[in-house]
Write a protein that holds these residues in place. Structure first.
Motif, mmCIF file in Angstrom:
data_model
loop_
_atom_site.group_PDB
_atom_site.id
_atom_site.type_symbol
_atom_site.label_atom_id
_atom_site.label_comp_id
_atom_site.label_asym_id
_atom_site.label_seq_id
_atom_site.Cartn_x
_atom_site.Cartn_y
_atom_site.Cartn_z
ATOM 1 N N GLN A 137 41.203 40.183 53.115
ATOM 2 C CA GLN A 137 42.248 39.208 52.813
ATOM 3 C C GLN A 137 42.923 39.529 51.485
ATOM 4 O O GLN A 137 44.155 39.544 51.377
ATOM 5 C CB GLN A 137 41.664 37.798 52.791
ATOM 6 N N TYR A 138 42.114 39.808 50.467
ATOM 7 C CA TYR A 138 42.672 40.134 49.157
ATOM 8 C C TYR A 138 43.502 41.421 49.207
ATOM 9 O O TYR A 138 44.553 41.522 48.574
ATOM 10 C CB TYR A 138 41.546 40.293 48.131
ATOM 11 N N THR A 139 43.021 42.380 49.975
ATOM 12 C CA THR A 139 43.742 43.647 50.084
ATOM 13 C C THR A 139 45.114 43.446 50.721
ATOM 14 O O THR A 139 46.111 44.035 50.281
ATOM 15 C CB THR A 139 42.919 44.649 50.913
ATOM 16 N N GLN A 140 45.174 42.617 51.729
ATOM 17 C CA GLN A 140 46.455 42.382 52.402
ATOM 18 C C GLN A 140 47.460 41.682 51.494
ATOM 19 O O GLN A 140 48.662 41.910 51.598
ATOM 20 C CB GLN A 140 46.220 41.574 53.677
ATOM 21 N N ILE A 141 46.967 40.847 50.587
ATOM 22 C CA ILE A 141 47.857 40.226 49.604
ATOM 23 C C ILE A 141 48.393 41.289 48.641
ATOM 24 O O ILE A 141 49.603 41.381 48.406
ATOM 25 C CB ILE A 141 47.120 39.125 48.816
ATOM 26 N N ALA A 142 47.496 42.093 48.095
ATOM 27 C CA ALA A 142 47.882 43.058 47.069
ATOM 28 C C ALA A 142 48.781 44.162 47.604
ATOM 29 O O ALA A 142 49.673 44.648 46.892
ATOM 30 C CB ALA A 142 46.629 43.669 46.440
#
Length: 331
Positions: A137-142
């Motif tokens: 999830q964090y990777t998709q935001i960044a």
């Protein structure tokens, strides 16, 4: 809008919890690899900034104390003006004041999870599925600004040097800041540690609010005639906590921040899960990690305390189950 690939200044709003901050590190590493001459500014809670400020590309690490101000809105605006404008800003917090902070800096490219306030205030607000690991999830935001991003997400990463112990060391972490429902029982942690006393020295970990629980483990170990242990609960700062966990040969823990710290150092780990979603917060890419949990109709409830008052998701897990899980790690 595509951001420049040179001399990148990136603002990162870190998650509040230690474990969540550690789970954001793969996204941070991907940002570092995609943009040249990156310099990060980390803003977040004391624990999250203390854990991540040792990153070699970290230029500043600032504790966000705006919630303590008489007017958080005014304090957020002042902090934003102190920070100044960035080439890119990423928030791993889904909170209105984080969105405001990014907007107030004047940064054009701002990325955060889709919400009513982020859509209103920021440029890149992907809708993220929550039924996937939090690291993803964090990777998709960044990486929302990287066209057709499909790279493999790397392991967790911390830059605090692990401690070197003279003997193989077993770390015991009975705490879990989120709430009592996530905690297995001190006497059972002690039974597991006692079983391995001849192979490992033992360290009891815990935060300032977990000193009493750690003392209970200590008392149980003493009753089981175990002498080769050290109780560090409430006695370490974040750097020391990470260094000590990183030096362990084996780690037995609840679902907690220290569990993710252990994963960052690839410490062989048995993680005990009860009311939380193990598919979303289990150790990320730790090659030697085993989860012990029981599938119940009422789990995962995601409650801080057992709403049914029986705590069967944890109560049913025995010390012998955890000992057998350790054996499967083939350390």
């Amino acid at each position: 809008m595509q951001v420049s690939e040179y001399n990148m200044k990136i603002l990162i709003i870190l998650p509040n919890w230690l474990g969540d901050a550690v789970m954001a590190t793969p996204a941070i590493e991907l940002l570092a690899s995609h943009y040249q001459n990156v310099r990060f500014t980390f803003v977040g809670s004391y624990v999250s900034t203390e854990a991540l400020k040792y990153h070699p590309l970290c230029e500043r690490a600032i504790v966000d104390d705006t919630k303590k101000a008489p007017s958080r809105l005014v304090a957020t605006y002042k902090l934003a003006k102190e920070l100044g404008r960035f080439d890119m800003a990423v928030s791993f917090r889904n909170q209105i004041h984080s969105s405001l902070l990014l907007r107030f800096t004047g940064t054009v490219v701002c990325c955060a999870r889709a919400s009513w306030h982020s859509r209103l205030l920021l440029s890149h607000t992907p809708k993220i599925r929550t039924n996937q690991h939090l690291v993803e999830q964090y990777t998709q935001i960044a990486m929302i600004n990287i066209h057709n991003f499909n790279e493999e997400v790397p392991p967790l990463r911390l830059y605090i040097e692990p401690k070197k112990f003279d003997k193989p060391t077993l770390g015991i972490n009975a705490g879990a800041t989120y709430g009592s429902a996530k905690r297995w029982y001190p006497e059972r942690f002690a039974q597991v540690a006692a079983f391995y006393k001849d192979r490992y020295d033992i360290i009891i970990f815990g935060g300032p609010n977990e000193v009493e629980m750690a003392k209970e483990i200590e008392d149980n170990l003493t009753a089981l005639h175990v002498k080769n242990f050290k109780n560090l609960a409430g006695k370490t700062n974040i750097q020391e906590l990470c260094a000590n966990i990183g030096g362990c040969s084996l780690f037995i823990t609840n679902d907690s921040g220290p569990m993710h710290v252990a994963a960052a150092y690839q410490v062989p780990t048995v993680a005990i899960f009860g009311p939380t979603k193990y598919k979303e917060t289990s150790q990320w890419k730790n090659k030697k990690s085993i989860i012990v949990r029981h599938e119940l109709d009422c789990s995962p409830c995601m409650k801080r305390e057992c709403p049914l008052k029986h705590h069967d998701c944890m109560k049913g897990i025995t010390a012998s189950e955890v000992i057998e899980a350790v054996k499967k790690l083939e350390i």
